[in-house]
Design a protein around this motif. Sequence first.
Motif, PDB file in Angstrom:
ATOM      1  N   ASP A  70     -14.400  -1.702   2.002  1.00  0.00           N
ATOM      2  CA  ASP A  70     -13.047  -1.902   2.453  1.00  0.00           C
ATOM      3  C   ASP A  70     -12.178  -0.472   2.053  1.00  0.00           C
ATOM      4  O   ASP A  70     -11.408   0.103   2.866  1.00  0.00           O
ATOM      5  N   ILE A  71     -12.357  -0.166   0.805  1.00  0.00           N
ATOM      6  CA  ILE A  71     -11.679   0.957   0.265  1.00  0.00           C
ATOM      7  C   ILE A  71     -11.960   2.317   1.113  1.00  0.00           C
ATOM      8  O   ILE A  71     -11.096   2.903   1.500  1.00  0.00           O
ATOM      9  N   HIS A  72     -13.360   2.509   1.224  1.00  0.00           N
ATOM     10  CA  HIS A  72     -13.554   3.636   2.010  1.00  0.00           C
ATOM     11  C   HIS A  72     -13.499   3.593   3.338  1.00  0.00           C
ATOM     12  O   HIS A  72     -13.327   4.694   4.116  1.00  0.00           O
ATOM     13  N   THR A  73     -13.325   2.578   4.187  1.00  0.00           N
ATOM     14  CA  THR A  73     -12.779   2.596   5.641  1.00  0.00           C
ATOM     15  C   THR A  73     -11.254   2.773   5.593  1.00  0.00           C
ATOM     16  O   THR A  73     -10.926   3.205   6.690  1.00  0.00           O
ATOM     17  N   GLN A  74     -10.656   2.645   4.572  1.00  0.00           N
ATOM     18  CA  GLN A  74      -9.045   2.914   4.726  1.00  0.00           C
ATOM     19  C   GLN A  74      -9.039   4.571   4.584  1.00  0.00           C
ATOM     20  O   GLN A  74      -7.937   5.114   4.761  1.00  0.00           O
ATOM     21  N   LEU A  75      -9.971   5.379   3.983  1.00  0.00           N
ATOM     22  CA  LEU A  75      -9.835   6.826   4.130  1.00  0.00           C
ATOM     23  C   LEU A  75     -10.067   7.274   5.328  1.00  0.00           C
ATOM     24  O   LEU A  75     -10.985   7.003   6.272  1.00  0.00           O
ATOM     25  N   LYS A  76      -9.167   8.384   5.508  1.00  0.00           N
ATOM     26  CA  LYS A  76      -9.043   8.748   7.035  1.00  0.00           C
ATOM     27  C   LYS A  76      -9.845   9.896   7.387  1.00  0.00           C
ATOM     28  O   LYS A  76     -10.592   9.840   8.419  1.00  0.00           O
ATOM     29  N   GLN A  84      -5.755  10.977  -0.553  1.00  0.00           N
ATOM     30  CA  GLN A  84      -5.862   9.648  -0.127  1.00  0.00           C
ATOM     31  C   GLN A  84      -6.299   9.092  -1.652  1.00  0.00           C
ATOM     32  O   GLN A  84      -5.846   7.960  -1.895  1.00  0.00           O
ATOM     33  N   PHE A  88      -4.382   6.069  -3.445  1.00  0.00           N
ATOM     34  CA  PHE A  88      -5.077   4.774  -3.734  1.00  0.00           C
ATOM     35  C   PHE A  88      -4.638   4.741  -5.320  1.00  0.00           C
ATOM     36  O   PHE A  88      -4.559   3.637  -5.825  1.00  0.00           O
ATOM     37  N   ARG A  95      -2.895  -3.524  -6.653  1.00  0.00           N
ATOM     38  CA  ARG A  95      -4.085  -4.213  -5.690  1.00  0.00           C
ATOM     39  C   ARG A  95      -4.518  -5.508  -6.034  1.00  0.00           C
ATOM     40  O   ARG A  95      -4.638  -5.669  -7.195  1.00  0.00           O
TER      41      ARG A  95
END
Length: 180
Positions: A70-76, A84, A88, A95
Amino acid sequence: MIKATLTNLSAAKQENLKQALFLEFSNHPLLDAKVANIVKQAGISRGAFYTYFDDIYDAYQWAAQLIFTDIHTQLKSEDEQIAQTKAFLQHATTRPDYNFLKHHFTVNAAIIAQRIPENHAKQLRHLRSDATDSAIQAWLIQQSVHRLVADFFLHPEAQAEIMATLTTLAKWQERETTCS
């Protein structure tokens, strides 16, 4: 090992189990976590737990994988990795998974690496001998930000210095990109 029976669970039951795991691993480091607490919270039998996971370490890895995915999919993009990471960390303490992450970086990652070394080895990314300058730069940044994130949780008193280091790293990256 996560068993196929877990993937066959309905989305609602998986979510219920996931929330029970997040709660347990947020409230307790891995060595203090209890299957009894998880099954009670999830409303499943102990036998059912073991049809999904080999042991509590397996369950932890599944929960951690969900959080880190989930955290890594938020990275553009990798180009914005430093910015980023700063964003974070600026919001990390608010969080909902903060305590889970704190336990992960302060205790649990070392336990998992020691207990299941092949999983740790898969996460290591080394440079090839023929790496280009841009590949080396990307590797250095990735290694740096991951170490700084770990330090953020390991050494909360150093958060200002960690943010300053990220700023310095961003300036270096900008100079390197401009010079190339």
